[in-house]
Design a protein around this motif. Structure first.
Motif, PDB file in Angstrom:
ATOM      1  N   THR A   7       1.399  -1.124   0.024  1.00 38.85           N
ATOM      2  CA  THR A   7       0.180   0.028  -0.044  1.00 38.85           C
ATOM      3  C   THR A   7       0.878   1.699  -0.077  1.00 38.85           C
ATOM      4  OG1 THR A   7      -0.211  -0.261   2.175  1.00 38.85           O
ATOM      5  CG2 THR A   7      -1.885  -0.859   1.404  1.00 38.85           C
ATOM      6  N   TYR A   8       0.091   2.390  -0.709  1.00 33.75           N
ATOM      7  CA  TYR A   8       1.750   3.799  -0.923  1.00 33.75           C
ATOM      8  C   TYR A   8       0.664   4.788   0.026  1.00 33.75           C
ATOM      9  CZ  TYR A   8       4.190   0.853  -4.342  1.00 33.75           C
ATOM     10  OH  TYR A   8       4.103  -0.719  -4.368  1.00 33.75           O
ATOM     11  N   LYS A  13       1.943   8.663  -4.197  1.00 30.99           N
ATOM     12  CA  LYS A  13       1.540   8.730  -5.710  1.00 30.99           C
ATOM     13  C   LYS A  13       0.847   9.838  -6.295  1.00 30.99           C
ATOM     14  CE  LYS A  13      -2.390   4.891  -3.903  1.00 30.99           C
ATOM     15  NZ  LYS A  13      -3.659   4.506  -3.419  1.00 30.99           N
ATOM     16  N   ALA A  31       8.133   4.509 -13.226  1.00 28.22           N
ATOM     17  CA  ALA A  31       7.742   3.026 -12.258  1.00 28.22           C
ATOM     18  C   ALA A  31       8.949   2.108 -12.422  1.00 28.22           C
ATOM     19  CB  ALA A  31       6.775   2.633 -12.717  1.00 28.22           C
ATOM     20  N   ILE A  36       8.268   0.380  -8.760  1.00 28.29           N
ATOM     21  CA  ILE A  36       6.546   0.460  -9.028  1.00 28.29           C
ATOM     22  C   ILE A  36       6.534  -0.423  -9.670  1.00 28.29           C
ATOM     23  CG2 ILE A  36       5.925   1.602  -6.885  1.00 28.29           C
ATOM     24  CD1 ILE A  36       4.869   3.569  -8.940  1.00 28.29           C
ATOM     25  N   GLN A  39       1.887  -0.719 -14.108  1.00 27.93           N
ATOM     26  CA  GLN A  39       0.438  -1.078 -14.572  1.00 27.93           C
ATOM     27  C   GLN A  39      -0.013   0.804 -13.388  1.00 27.93           C
ATOM     28  OE1 GLN A  39      -1.875  -2.082 -16.820  1.00 27.93           O
ATOM     29  NE2 GLN A  39      -2.929  -0.062 -16.031  1.00 27.93           N
ATOM     30  N   THR A  40       0.034   0.082 -12.080  1.00 30.97           N
ATOM     31  CA  THR A  40       0.054   0.861 -11.541  1.00 30.97           C
ATOM     32  C   THR A  40       0.426   2.607 -11.289  1.00 30.97           C
ATOM     33  OG1 THR A  40       0.729  -0.925  -9.590  1.00 30.97           O
ATOM     34  CG2 THR A  40       0.744   0.834  -8.735  1.00 30.97           C
ATOM     35  N   ASN A  43      -2.659   3.750 -13.613  1.00 28.42           N
ATOM     36  CA  ASN A  43      -3.863   3.744 -12.731  1.00 28.42           C
ATOM     37  C   ASN A  43      -3.739   4.722 -11.756  1.00 28.42           C
ATOM     38  OD1 ASN A  43      -4.682   1.187 -13.680  1.00 28.42           O
ATOM     39  ND2 ASN A  43      -3.768  -0.121 -11.773  1.00 28.42           N
ATOM     40  N   TRP A  44      -2.355   5.368 -11.257  1.00 33.22           N
ATOM     41  CA  TRP A  44      -2.772   6.279 -10.810  1.00 33.22           C
ATOM     42  C   TRP A  44      -2.974   8.000 -11.119  1.00 33.22           C
ATOM     43  CZ3 TRP A  44       2.095   4.703  -7.104  1.00 33.22           C
ATOM     44  CH2 TRP A  44       1.793   4.285  -5.802  1.00 33.22           C
TER      45      TRP A  44
END
Length: 91
Positions: A7-8, A13, A31, A36, A39-40, A43-44
């Motif tokens: 979790t961030y 983010k 990334a 990280i 894709q994460t 998404n952000w």
């Protein structure tokens, strides 16, 4: 073997999304620098573009309140429809 979910914080983010601009819009390179998943980060960035990522200049608390209310109303409607269907089956 279970996969550990990372979790961030909202601040991390927001900073990660800002770093994309520093890398000339290169999500993949950003990334990798941050360690990280691409894709994460993507998404952000999408959330930030929609005004849904806390800590970014695009963040809109009013929009988030409306989205939360919309979710709640949809849940309430689903429950009411299920109750109606049950009553219609009985009667």
């Amino acid at each position: 073997m279970t996969k550990k979910i990372r979790t961030y914080s909202a601040a991390f983010k927001a900073e990660a999304v800002k770093k994309i601009a520093d890398n000339k819009g290169n999500v993949s390179a950003t990334a990798k620098q941050l360690g990280i998943a691409m894709q994460t980060l993507s998404n952000w960035q999408n959330k930030a573009d929609k005004g849904q990522l806390i800590g970014t200049k695009e963040y809109d608390p009013e929009l988030m309140a409306i989205l939360e209310e919309n979710k709640r109303l949809k849940r309430d409607l689903k429950v009411a429809q299920e109750e109606r269907d049950i009553l219609n089956e009985e009667g």
